[in-house]
Write an enzyme that holds these catalytic residues in place. Structure first.
Site, PDB file in Angstrom:
ATOM      1  N   ASP A 166      55.436  77.814  28.539  1.00 58.15           N
ATOM      2  CA  ASP A 166      54.349  76.842  28.552  1.00 58.15           C
ATOM      3  C   ASP A 166      54.159  76.448  30.015  1.00 58.15           C
ATOM      4  OD1 ASP A 166      52.793  74.550  28.597  1.00 58.15           O
ATOM      5  OD2 ASP A 166      53.711  73.681  26.813  1.00 58.15           O
ATOM      6  N   SER A 194      36.955  82.248  36.879  1.00 60.31           N
ATOM      7  CA  SER A 194      35.735  82.235  36.068  1.00 60.31           C
ATOM      8  C   SER A 194      34.546  82.201  37.007  1.00 60.31           C
ATOM      9  CB  SER A 194      35.728  80.977  35.196  1.00 60.31           C
ATOM     10  OG  SER A 194      34.463  80.787  34.603  1.00 60.31           O
ATOM     11  N   TYR A 196      35.763  71.639  33.549  1.00 63.27           N
ATOM     12  CA  TYR A 196      36.267  73.019  33.557  1.00 63.27           C
ATOM     13  C   TYR A 196      35.964  73.683  34.902  1.00 63.27           C
ATOM     14  CZ  TYR A 196      36.737  77.961  32.343  1.00 63.27           C
ATOM     15  OH  TYR A 196      37.088  79.301  32.321  1.00 63.27           O
ATOM     16  N   LYS A 244      38.442  75.215  37.838  1.00 61.65           N
ATOM     17  CA  LYS A 244      38.414  76.607  38.319  1.00 61.65           C
ATOM     18  C   LYS A 244      38.033  76.660  39.815  1.00 61.65           C
ATOM     19  CE  LYS A 244      39.557  78.915  34.491  1.00 61.65           C
ATOM     20  NZ  LYS A 244      40.790  79.720  34.373  1.00 61.65           N
TER      21      LYS A 244
HETATM   22  P1  NAD Z   1      42.016  82.486  25.042  1.00 58.89           P
HETATM   23  O1  NAD Z   1      41.836  81.082  24.625  1.00 58.89           O
HETATM   24  O2  NAD Z   1      42.148  83.525  23.994  1.00 58.89           O
HETATM   25  O3  NAD Z   1      43.261  82.648  26.020  1.00 58.89           O
HETATM   26  C1  NAD Z   1      43.826  81.598  26.763  1.00 58.89           C
HETATM   27  C2  NAD Z   1      45.322  81.672  26.565  1.00 58.89           C
HETATM   28  O4  NAD Z   1      45.970  80.659  27.365  1.00 58.89           O
HETATM   29  C3  NAD Z   1      45.694  81.411  25.113  1.00 58.89           C
HETATM   30  O5  NAD Z   1      46.556  82.434  24.670  1.00 58.89           O
HETATM   31  C4  NAD Z   1      46.398  80.081  25.164  1.00 58.89           C
HETATM   32  O6  NAD Z   1      47.391  79.942  24.182  1.00 58.89           O
HETATM   33  C5  NAD Z   1      46.981  80.118  26.565  1.00 58.89           C
HETATM   34  N1  NAD Z   1      47.397  78.793  27.027  1.00 58.89           N
HETATM   35  C6  NAD Z   1      46.733  77.610  26.950  1.00 58.89           C
HETATM   36  N2  NAD Z   1      47.509  76.622  27.402  1.00 58.89           N
HETATM   37  C7  NAD Z   1      48.691  77.173  27.772  1.00 58.89           C
HETATM   38  C8  NAD Z   1      49.891  76.669  28.304  1.00 58.89           C
HETATM   39  N3  NAD Z   1      50.058  75.352  28.527  1.00 58.89           N
HETATM   40  N4  NAD Z   1      50.908  77.522  28.573  1.00 58.89           N
HETATM   41  C9  NAD Z   1      50.762  78.849  28.349  1.00 58.89           C
HETATM   42  N5  NAD Z   1      49.651  79.385  27.817  1.00 58.89           N
HETATM   43  C10 NAD Z   1      48.634  78.556  27.541  1.00 58.89           C
HETATM   44  O7  NAD Z   1      40.775  82.842  25.982  1.00 58.89           O
HETATM   45  P2  NAD Z   1      40.601  84.008  27.077  1.00 58.89           P
HETATM   46  O8  NAD Z   1      39.155  84.257  27.136  1.00 58.89           O
HETATM   47  O9  NAD Z   1      41.502  85.142  26.838  1.00 58.89           O
HETATM   48  O10 NAD Z   1      41.010  83.222  28.418  1.00 58.89           O
HETATM   49  C11 NAD Z   1      41.875  83.753  29.396  1.00 58.89           C
HETATM   50  C12 NAD Z   1      41.465  83.236  30.768  1.00 58.89           C
HETATM   51  O11 NAD Z   1      40.157  83.714  31.077  1.00 58.89           O
HETATM   52  C13 NAD Z   1      41.409  81.713  30.870  1.00 58.89           C
HETATM   53  O12 NAD Z   1      42.008  81.305  32.096  1.00 58.89           O
HETATM   54  C14 NAD Z   1      39.926  81.405  30.881  1.00 58.89           C
HETATM   55  O13 NAD Z   1      39.626  80.229  31.592  1.00 58.89           O
HETATM   56  C15 NAD Z   1      39.370  82.648  31.552  1.00 58.89           C
HETATM   57  N6  NAD Z   1      37.944  82.885  31.246  1.00 58.89           N
HETATM   58  C16 NAD Z   1      37.518  83.146  29.967  1.00 58.89           C
HETATM   59  C17 NAD Z   1      36.166  83.318  29.713  1.00 58.89           C
HETATM   60  C18 NAD Z   1      35.603  83.618  28.326  1.00 58.89           C
HETATM   61  O14 NAD Z   1      34.395  83.532  28.134  1.00 58.89           O
HETATM   62  N7  NAD Z   1      36.419  83.996  27.361  1.00 58.89           N
HETATM   63  C19 NAD Z   1      35.246  83.233  30.763  1.00 58.89           C
HETATM   64  C20 NAD Z   1      35.704  82.975  32.044  1.00 58.89           C
HETATM   65  C21 NAD Z   1      37.054  82.803  32.270  1.00 58.89           C
END
Ligand code: NAD
Length: 294
Positions: free
Chosen positions: A63, A140, A153, A157
Protein backbone atom coordinates in the site's frame (compact mmCIF):
# COMPACT_ATOMS: atom_id res chain seq x y z
CA UNK A 1 20.12 -12.67 -15.34
CA UNK A 2 16.48 -11.54 -15.44
CA UNK A 3 15.44 -7.90 -15.34
CA UNK A 4 13.73 -7.25 -12.01
CA UNK A 5 10.57 -5.17 -12.34
CA UNK A 6 8.49 -3.90 -9.43
CA UNK A 7 5.03 -2.50 -10.25
CA UNK A 8 2.56 -0.78 -7.90
CA UNK A 9 -1.22 -1.03 -8.28
CA UNK A 10 -1.35 -4.46 -9.99
CA UNK A 11 -4.83 -5.53 -8.89
CA UNK A 12 -6.44 -3.96 -11.95
CA UNK A 13 -6.06 -1.96 -15.13
CA UNK A 14 -2.68 -0.90 -16.47
CA UNK A 15 -0.64 -2.35 -13.59
CA UNK A 16 -2.36 -5.73 -13.90
CA UNK A 17 -1.88 -5.72 -17.68
CA UNK A 18 1.80 -4.81 -17.46
CA UNK A 19 2.50 -7.46 -14.81
CA UNK A 20 0.83 -10.14 -16.96
CA UNK A 21 2.68 -9.07 -20.12
CA UNK A 22 6.10 -9.09 -18.47
CA UNK A 23 5.59 -12.25 -16.42
CA UNK A 24 4.36 -14.10 -19.53
CA UNK A 25 7.29 -12.94 -21.68
CA UNK A 26 8.17 -15.85 -23.96
CA UNK A 27 11.91 -15.41 -23.42
CA UNK A 28 11.37 -15.11 -19.64
CA UNK A 29 13.49 -12.01 -19.50
CA UNK A 30 11.72 -10.50 -16.48
CA UNK A 31 11.22 -11.23 -12.82
CA UNK A 32 8.08 -9.29 -11.89
CA UNK A 33 7.24 -8.20 -8.37
CA UNK A 34 3.56 -7.39 -8.83
CA UNK A 35 2.38 -5.40 -5.84
CA UNK A 36 -1.09 -4.49 -4.62
CA UNK A 37 -2.81 -3.32 -1.45
CA UNK A 38 -4.94 -6.42 -1.08
CA UNK A 39 -3.28 -9.70 -2.10
CA UNK A 40 -6.69 -11.38 -2.35
CA UNK A 41 -7.13 -9.35 -5.54
CA UNK A 42 -4.14 -11.15 -7.06
CA UNK A 43 -6.49 -13.86 -8.30
CA UNK A 44 -7.27 -12.00 -11.50
CA UNK A 45 -3.57 -11.73 -12.27
CA UNK A 46 -3.03 -15.43 -11.69
CA UNK A 47 -6.10 -16.28 -13.77
CA UNK A 48 -4.70 -14.27 -16.66
CA UNK A 49 -1.48 -16.28 -16.35
CA UNK A 50 -3.37 -19.55 -16.59
CA UNK A 51 -3.99 -20.07 -12.89
CA UNK A 52 -0.44 -20.47 -11.75
CA UNK A 53 2.31 -18.29 -10.41
CA UNK A 54 5.24 -18.79 -12.77
CA UNK A 55 8.82 -18.34 -11.61
CA UNK A 56 8.76 -14.97 -13.37
CA UNK A 57 6.16 -13.60 -10.94
CA UNK A 58 5.96 -12.81 -7.27
CA UNK A 59 2.99 -11.13 -5.62
CA UNK A 60 3.76 -8.65 -2.86
CA UNK A 61 1.50 -6.67 -0.58
CA UNK A 62 2.15 -2.95 -0.97
CA UNK A 63 0.00 0.00 0.00
CA UNK A 64 1.86 3.09 -1.21
CA UNK A 65 0.26 5.21 1.51
CA UNK A 66 1.76 3.03 4.26
CA UNK A 67 5.51 3.37 4.95
CA UNK A 68 5.54 0.10 6.94
CA UNK A 69 4.07 -1.77 4.01
CA UNK A 70 6.79 -0.30 1.78
CA UNK A 71 9.54 -1.30 4.20
CA UNK A 72 8.12 -4.84 4.30
CA UNK A 73 8.03 -5.01 0.49
CA UNK A 74 11.70 -3.98 0.32
CA UNK A 75 12.54 -6.77 2.81
CA UNK A 76 10.52 -9.30 0.83
CA UNK A 77 12.73 -8.70 -2.19
CA UNK A 78 15.59 -10.30 -0.23
CA UNK A 79 18.39 -8.06 -1.39
CA UNK A 80 17.15 -7.73 -4.97
CA UNK A 81 16.53 -4.23 -6.22
CA UNK A 82 14.27 -3.22 -9.09
CA UNK A 83 16.02 -2.64 -12.41
CA UNK A 84 12.69 -1.16 -13.46
CA UNK A 85 10.41 0.50 -10.93
CA UNK A 86 6.89 1.22 -12.19
CA UNK A 87 4.96 3.68 -10.01
CA UNK A 88 1.50 3.11 -11.38
CA UNK A 89 -0.85 3.21 -8.37
CA UNK A 90 -3.20 6.16 -8.69
CA UNK A 91 -6.68 7.31 -7.87
CA UNK A 92 -9.06 9.73 -9.59
CA UNK A 93 -11.35 12.42 -8.23
CA UNK A 94 -13.87 14.07 -10.51
CA UNK A 95 -16.22 16.66 -9.04
CA UNK A 96 -16.72 20.42 -8.78
CA UNK A 97 -14.06 21.65 -6.37
CA UNK A 98 -16.71 22.84 -3.90
CA UNK A 99 -17.70 19.21 -3.45
CA UNK A 100 -14.21 17.84 -2.81
CA UNK A 101 -13.88 17.18 0.91
CA UNK A 102 -10.67 17.69 2.81
CA UNK A 103 -10.51 13.90 3.19
CA UNK A 104 -10.94 13.26 -0.55
CA UNK A 105 -8.32 15.84 -1.54
CA UNK A 106 -5.81 14.46 0.93
CA UNK A 107 -6.50 10.85 -0.11
CA UNK A 108 -5.78 11.65 -3.77
CA UNK A 109 -2.50 13.41 -2.97
CA UNK A 110 -1.60 10.66 -0.51
CA UNK A 111 -1.66 8.04 -3.28
CA UNK A 112 -0.73 9.96 -6.43
CA UNK A 113 1.98 12.26 -5.05
CA UNK A 114 3.27 11.09 -1.66
CA UNK A 115 2.69 7.43 -2.53
CA UNK A 116 4.87 7.76 -5.61
CA UNK A 117 7.50 9.84 -3.79
CA UNK A 118 7.82 7.33 -0.96
CA UNK A 119 7.90 4.34 -3.32
CA UNK A 120 10.80 5.95 -5.18
CA UNK A 121 12.49 6.84 -1.85
CA UNK A 122 12.29 3.21 -0.75
CA UNK A 123 14.06 1.79 -3.79
CA UNK A 124 16.29 4.65 -4.91
CA UNK A 125 19.34 4.00 -2.68
CA UNK A 126 19.76 0.46 -4.05
CA UNK A 127 19.13 1.60 -7.62
CA UNK A 128 21.71 4.37 -7.23
CA UNK A 129 24.28 1.94 -5.84
CA UNK A 130 23.70 -0.24 -8.88
CA UNK A 131 24.14 2.83 -11.11
CA UNK A 132 21.49 1.71 -13.57
CA UNK A 133 17.76 1.46 -13.86
CA UNK A 134 14.52 2.94 -14.97
CA UNK A 135 11.63 4.53 -13.18
CA UNK A 136 8.33 4.59 -15.09
CA UNK A 137 5.50 6.63 -13.66
CA UNK A 138 1.81 6.56 -14.64
CA UNK A 139 1.02 10.22 -15.06
CA UNK A 140 -1.83 11.57 -17.17
CA UNK A 141 -2.64 14.11 -19.83
CA UNK A 142 -4.18 15.77 -16.76
CA UNK A 143 -0.61 16.16 -15.49
CA UNK A 144 0.16 18.43 -18.44
CA UNK A 145 -3.04 20.41 -18.82
CA UNK A 146 -5.97 21.25 -16.60
CA UNK A 147 -9.24 19.40 -17.19
CA UNK A 148 -12.65 20.67 -16.11
CA UNK A 149 -13.94 19.18 -12.84
CA UNK A 150 -10.63 17.37 -12.32
CA UNK A 151 -8.91 20.18 -10.43
CA UNK A 152 -7.58 18.10 -7.54
CA UNK A 153 -6.66 15.11 -9.70
CA UNK A 154 -4.83 17.36 -12.18
CA UNK A 155 -3.11 19.18 -9.30
CA UNK A 156 -1.83 15.82 -8.05
CA UNK A 157 -0.59 14.74 -11.48
CA UNK A 158 1.01 18.17 -12.11
CA UNK A 159 2.80 17.67 -8.79
CA UNK A 160 3.91 14.24 -9.95
CA UNK A 161 5.30 15.74 -13.16
CA UNK A 162 7.32 18.26 -11.15
CA UNK A 163 8.56 15.60 -8.77
CA UNK A 164 9.76 13.34 -11.56
CA UNK A 165 11.17 16.03 -13.84
CA UNK A 166 13.24 17.31 -10.90
CA UNK A 167 14.44 13.83 -10.03
CA UNK A 168 15.31 13.03 -13.63
CA UNK A 169 18.00 15.72 -13.56
CA UNK A 170 19.74 14.28 -10.51
CA UNK A 171 19.37 10.68 -11.68
CA UNK A 172 21.19 11.27 -14.97
CA UNK A 173 24.69 10.78 -13.52
CA UNK A 174 23.45 7.54 -11.92
CA UNK A 175 22.30 6.21 -15.29
CA UNK A 176 18.72 5.94 -14.01
CA UNK A 177 16.15 6.96 -16.61
CA UNK A 178 12.89 8.52 -15.55
CA UNK A 179 9.85 8.21 -17.84
CA UNK A 180 6.44 9.75 -17.27
CA UNK A 181 3.68 8.04 -19.25
CA UNK A 182 0.80 10.42 -19.90
CA UNK A 183 -2.36 8.53 -20.75
CA UNK A 184 -5.61 10.02 -21.93
CA UNK A 185 -8.77 7.99 -21.34
CA UNK A 186 -8.00 4.24 -21.10
CA UNK A 187 -10.53 1.39 -20.81
CA UNK A 188 -9.98 0.36 -17.19
CA UNK A 189 -12.03 0.54 -14.00
CA UNK A 190 -10.29 3.84 -13.19
CA UNK A 191 -13.54 5.87 -13.22
CA UNK A 192 -15.33 3.30 -11.05
CA UNK A 193 -12.37 3.19 -8.66
CA UNK A 194 -12.17 6.98 -8.41
CA UNK A 195 -12.77 8.57 -5.04
CA UNK A 196 -16.50 9.19 -4.55
CA UNK A 197 -16.83 12.86 -3.70
CA UNK A 198 -20.59 12.77 -3.35
CA UNK A 199 -22.00 9.24 -3.27
CA UNK A 200 -25.66 10.20 -2.82
CA UNK A 201 -25.64 13.32 -5.01
CA UNK A 202 -26.81 15.50 -2.15
CA UNK A 203 -23.92 17.94 -2.33
CA UNK A 204 -24.29 18.37 -6.06
CA UNK A 205 -27.93 19.36 -5.62
CA UNK A 206 -26.80 21.99 -3.09
CA UNK A 207 -24.51 23.68 -5.66
CA UNK A 208 -25.52 26.59 -7.85
CA UNK A 209 -27.62 25.54 -10.84
CA UNK A 210 -25.10 26.67 -13.42
CA UNK A 211 -22.25 24.56 -11.99
CA UNK A 212 -24.61 21.59 -11.72
CA UNK A 213 -25.50 21.98 -15.35
CA UNK A 214 -21.88 22.35 -16.48
CA UNK A 215 -20.95 19.28 -14.47
CA UNK A 216 -23.74 17.19 -15.98
CA UNK A 217 -22.65 18.28 -19.44
CA UNK A 218 -19.07 17.40 -18.55
CA UNK A 219 -20.10 13.92 -17.41
CA UNK A 220 -21.90 13.39 -20.74
CA UNK A 221 -18.83 14.66 -22.57
CA UNK A 222 -16.69 12.17 -20.63
CA UNK A 223 -18.95 9.26 -21.40
CA UNK A 224 -18.84 10.17 -25.08
CA UNK A 225 -15.06 10.73 -24.99
CA UNK A 226 -14.55 7.27 -23.49
CA UNK A 227 -16.78 5.75 -26.21
CA UNK A 228 -15.05 7.62 -29.02
CA UNK A 229 -11.45 7.90 -27.95
CA UNK A 230 -10.47 5.71 -25.01
CA UNK A 231 -7.44 3.52 -25.61
CA UNK A 232 -7.19 -0.17 -24.85
CA UNK A 233 -4.81 -1.17 -22.07
CA UNK A 234 -2.68 -3.06 -24.62
CA UNK A 235 -2.04 0.13 -26.61
CA UNK A 236 -0.87 1.87 -23.47
CA UNK A 237 1.29 -1.09 -22.44
CA UNK A 238 3.18 -0.78 -25.71
CA UNK A 239 4.44 2.61 -24.52
CA UNK A 240 5.60 1.13 -21.20
CA UNK A 241 7.33 -1.76 -22.99
CA UNK A 242 9.14 0.66 -25.31
CA UNK A 243 10.29 2.74 -22.34
CA UNK A 244 11.64 -0.44 -20.73
CA UNK A 245 13.48 -1.51 -23.88
CA UNK A 246 14.78 1.81 -25.23
CA UNK A 247 18.42 2.59 -24.47
CA UNK A 248 17.49 6.19 -23.74
CA UNK A 249 13.77 6.45 -23.04
CA UNK A 250 12.26 9.94 -23.15
CA UNK A 251 11.19 11.79 -19.99
CA UNK A 252 7.63 12.07 -21.32
CA UNK A 253 5.53 9.73 -23.46
CA UNK A 254 1.99 10.78 -24.27
CA UNK A 255 0.05 7.64 -25.19
CA UNK A 256 -3.12 9.41 -26.17
CA UNK A 257 -4.18 11.06 -29.36
CA UNK A 258 -5.10 14.50 -28.06
CA UNK A 259 -8.33 15.87 -29.54
CA UNK A 260 -7.56 18.09 -32.53
CA UNK A 261 -8.46 21.49 -31.03
CA UNK A 262 -6.19 20.82 -28.05
CA UNK A 263 -3.28 18.98 -29.65
CA UNK A 264 -1.47 22.06 -30.88
CA UNK A 265 -1.89 23.89 -27.57
CA UNK A 266 1.05 22.52 -25.72
CA UNK A 267 1.39 23.44 -22.07
CA UNK A 268 3.88 26.15 -21.37
CA UNK A 269 2.76 28.11 -24.41
CA UNK A 270 3.01 31.85 -24.06
CA UNK A 271 -0.65 32.46 -23.41
CA UNK A 272 -2.56 30.02 -21.18
CA UNK A 273 -5.78 31.81 -22.06
CA UNK A 274 -5.76 30.07 -25.46
CA UNK A 275 -5.81 26.71 -23.78
CA UNK A 276 -8.58 27.62 -21.33
CA UNK A 277 -10.74 28.89 -24.19
CA UNK A 278 -10.04 25.87 -26.40
CA UNK A 279 -10.76 23.34 -23.65
CA UNK A 280 -13.93 25.18 -22.67
CA UNK A 281 -15.16 25.18 -26.26
CA UNK A 282 -14.14 21.55 -26.75
CA UNK A 283 -16.23 20.38 -23.79
CA UNK A 284 -19.06 22.92 -23.57
CA UNK A 285 -19.18 24.40 -27.06
CA UNK A 286 -18.29 27.95 -28.08
CA UNK A 287 -19.86 31.13 -26.84
CA UNK A 288 -20.67 30.02 -23.33
CA UNK A 289 -18.02 31.91 -21.37
CA UNK A 290 -19.28 34.85 -19.33
CA UNK A 291 -18.69 38.28 -20.77
CA UNK A 292 -15.72 39.96 -19.19
CA UNK A 293 -16.66 42.72 -16.79
CA UNK A 294 -15.21 46.09 -17.82
P1 NAD B 1 -7.20 1.33 -11.95
O1 NAD B 1 -8.10 1.99 -10.98
O2 NAD B 1 -7.60 0.02 -12.51
O3 NAD B 1 -5.73 1.15 -11.35
C1 NAD B 1 -5.21 1.90 -10.28
C2 NAD B 1 -4.57 0.92 -9.33
O4 NAD B 1 -3.95 1.64 -8.24
C3 NAD B 1 -5.61 -0.01 -8.72
O5 NAD B 1 -5.17 -1.34 -8.86
C4 NAD B 1 -5.66 0.41 -7.28
O6 NAD B 1 -5.97 -0.65 -6.41
C5 NAD B 1 -4.25 0.91 -7.08
N1 NAD B 1 -4.12 1.74 -5.87
C6 NAD B 1 -4.92 2.74 -5.43
N2 NAD B 1 -4.50 3.16 -4.23
C7 NAD B 1 -3.41 2.42 -3.90
C8 NAD B 1 -2.55 2.38 -2.79
N3 NAD B 1 -2.73 3.19 -1.73
N4 NAD B 1 -1.52 1.49 -2.78
C9 NAD B 1 -1.33 0.67 -3.84
N5 NAD B 1 -2.13 0.64 -4.91
C10 NAD B 1 -3.16 1.51 -4.94
O7 NAD B 1 -6.98 2.37 -13.14
P2 NAD B 1 -5.81 2.45 -14.24
O8 NAD B 1 -6.42 3.13 -15.39
O9 NAD B 1 -5.15 1.16 -14.46
O10 NAD B 1 -4.81 3.49 -13.54
C11 NAD B 1 -3.41 3.31 -13.47
C12 NAD B 1 -2.72 4.66 -13.52
O11 NAD B 1 -2.99 5.28 -14.77
C13 NAD B 1 -3.18 5.64 -12.44
O12 NAD B 1 -2.05 6.29 -11.88
C14 NAD B 1 -4.04 6.63 -13.19
O13 NAD B 1 -4.04 7.91 -12.60
C15 NAD B 1 -3.38 6.62 -14.56
N6 NAD B 1 -4.27 7.07 -15.64
C16 NAD B 1 -5.41 6.38 -15.97
C17 NAD B 1 -6.25 6.86 -16.96
C18 NAD B 1 -7.53 6.16 -17.40
O14 NAD B 1 -8.33 6.75 -18.11
N7 NAD B 1 -7.74 4.91 -17.03
C19 NAD B 1 -5.92 8.05 -17.63
C20 NAD B 1 -4.77 8.73 -17.28
C21 NAD B 1 -3.95 8.23 -16.28
Amino acid sequence: EKTTVLITGCSSGIGLGLAVRLAADAARRFKVFATMRDLAKGEQLLERLGGRCPDTLELLQLDVTDPRSLAAAVRCMRGRHPDVLVCNAGVGLMAPLEMCSEQAMRAVFEVNVFGTARTIQAFLPAMKRHRAGRILVSSSVGGLQGLPFNAVYCASKFALEGLCESLAIVLRPFNIHMTLVECGPVHTAFMDNAWRADPDGRELRALDAETQQLYRRYLQHCTQLFLDAAQEVDEVLQVFLEAIAAPRPPLRCITARLPAPLARLRPGGPDGADYVRAMHDFVFGPGEAAEEQP
